[in-house]
Structure formats: structure tokens, C-alpha cells
Design an enzyme around this catalytic site. Sequence first.
Site, mmCIF file in Angstrom:
data_model
loop_
_atom_site.group_PDB
_atom_site.id
_atom_site.type_symbol
_atom_site.label_atom_id
_atom_site.label_comp_id
_atom_site.label_asym_id
_atom_site.label_seq_id
_atom_site.Cartn_x
_atom_site.Cartn_y
_atom_site.Cartn_z
ATOM 1 N N LYS A 89 0.826 -1.215 0.000
ATOM 2 C CA LYS A 89 0.000 0.000 0.000
ATOM 3 C C LYS A 89 0.858 1.261 0.000
ATOM 4 C CE LYS A 89 -0.939 -0.853 4.855
ATOM 5 N NZ LYS A 89 0.073 -0.055 5.543
ATOM 6 N N ARG A 147 -6.973 2.467 11.212
ATOM 7 C CA ARG A 147 -6.742 1.055 11.538
ATOM 8 C C ARG A 147 -7.666 0.556 12.630
ATOM 9 N NH1 ARG A 147 -0.340 -0.257 11.239
ATOM 10 N NH2 ARG A 147 -0.127 0.326 9.082
ATOM 11 N N ARG A 153 11.744 -6.568 3.779
ATOM 12 C CA ARG A 153 11.630 -5.108 3.694
ATOM 13 C C ARG A 153 12.856 -4.364 4.219
ATOM 14 N NH1 ARG A 153 5.616 -3.081 5.029
ATOM 15 N NH2 ARG A 153 6.192 -3.521 7.175
ATOM 16 N N ARG A 166 13.700 -2.948 8.671
ATOM 17 C CA ARG A 166 12.985 -2.169 9.675
ATOM 18 C C ARG A 166 13.010 -2.923 10.990
ATOM 19 N NH1 ARG A 166 7.410 -0.303 7.256
ATOM 20 N NH2 ARG A 166 6.880 -1.081 9.313
ATOM 21 N N ARG A 178 1.266 -8.467 14.500
ATOM 22 C CA ARG A 178 0.782 -7.299 13.754
ATOM 23 C C ARG A 178 -0.224 -7.699 12.687
ATOM 24 N NH1 ARG A 178 6.150 -5.178 11.797
ATOM 25 N NH2 ARG A 178 4.936 -3.945 10.364
#
Length: 220
Positions: free
Chosen positions: A20, A95, A129, A162, A174
Amino acid sequence: MPFRKAPFRIAMLGPQGSGKGTQGDLLAAAFGIPIISTGELFRQQAATRTLLGEQIASYINQGKLVPDEITNTLVEQRLAAADCVAGFIIDGFPRTMGQAMVAEQLFTFTQVVLIHIDDHEALRRISGRLRCANCGAGYNATARPPKKAGVCDHCSGPLSPRRDDMENVALQRRLNTYREQSTPILEYYQQQGSLITIDGKQPIEAVQRDIRAAIDKKSL
Ligand code: AMP
């Protein structure tokens, strides 16, 4: 609050790793409007080492959502900036239903874009990532690699995983949190008629093409 009436008020939703952020960046460039990532706003705050920054860092590192009061305040402040008058894209907000309800009091989204991928795909992608320590640009070791390994294309800053992605438990937590919290939100926007669902497993260009086509259709 001039941002209320901006022509494009778009939310990008989807699990971690759905792309996204990448898709929001492409859309923002195409429309000439800013992209606001709540995750990035929080990481910037966390780096300030203020009391608020340390509280935020602790939520992020535990894989927990930052509480609604903090989130809503930061988002509202950011939307009040002059660059949001012509429109904005928000990546990763709302969220929770609490955030959706506060957003609703401020403005309505013109489109809510859901990029759908399953948990298996999300985990595979998140583990690759990378983020630039200097400018915050995001990469993926397999799907979106930098031109030169370990170096940011934009500012030549160093790339590293990250921190919150490195812990597998936090990662699955998560995703679980995302599924639990997002179900009522997606139902809400579905009922409102603003939800656009896109198959996120396709190549980046195909996902962007589908988003643009769906937005064009909704704007008619
Ligand atoms: P992201 O970059 O979107 O994966 O976000 C990284 C982390 O920032 C999340 O795991 C949360 O701890 C926090 N975060 C980002 N957006 C929100 C939000 N809308 N509400 C609460 N916490 C958020």
C-alpha cells in the site's frame, strides 16, 4: 479545515507487506498530492527521543497499535498542513473503528483502497523489507530492490531491515491485529460504497493500473 473538501481524500488499507505504501507513492505522484504514512509519521516521532517519541517507539517495537488519541491528533495536525488542500492519500489509517469515527467527523474519504494479500504472502514479503535510515524510503529485497544493494536510490543513505520487522512474533501479531481491527472498518466502508478492493498479488504496475481504473470509475 480546507482539507475537508479536497477532491481526492484517499485511504490506502491492507496488511503489512501488501504494497500500500508503494502504490500510495505512485498514486500521489500521478495526482500531484502528498502521501501521508502514519507508520512513517510515528517512526519520525519515535526518533525524536521525546517522551511522546519513546511511548510511540515502545508500541511499534511490541507490534502494537499506537493508541487512537495519539494517532488521531498526529493525523489531524498533518492534514491541516497547506499541501493537503488539493488532496491527500493516507497510508495505514484508519486502523481502528475509533480512528474511522474520528476521521468521519473531520471529512469523508472519496475512495478507500484495500490491497488484498493473504498472511502467507504478507509474511514472505515483510521479511524482505528495507528502509533508508536517512530519508525513510522503503524497498523490498526481492519485489522492489534498490539499484545498488544496501544504498538508497534517492539520497544514497544506508538501507537496513525495519526494526519492527525483524521480530517474527511481533510480525505475526501485527498481522493478527490487522485482521481483527480491519474487518469492521472494511465492512463500514463497503456499506458506504467507498471501498475498492484490489488483488495485491499482481505485479506493481498491474496493481496500480487496477487502482487507477477503479478510482476513475468511482469519480465518474
Ligand atoms: P506501518 O509502517 O504502517 O506498518 O506501521 C508501523 C507501526 O506503526 C504499526 O505496527 C503501529 O505500531 C504503528 N501504526 C501505524 N499506523 C497506525 C495507526 N493508524 N494506528 C495505530 N498505530 C499505527
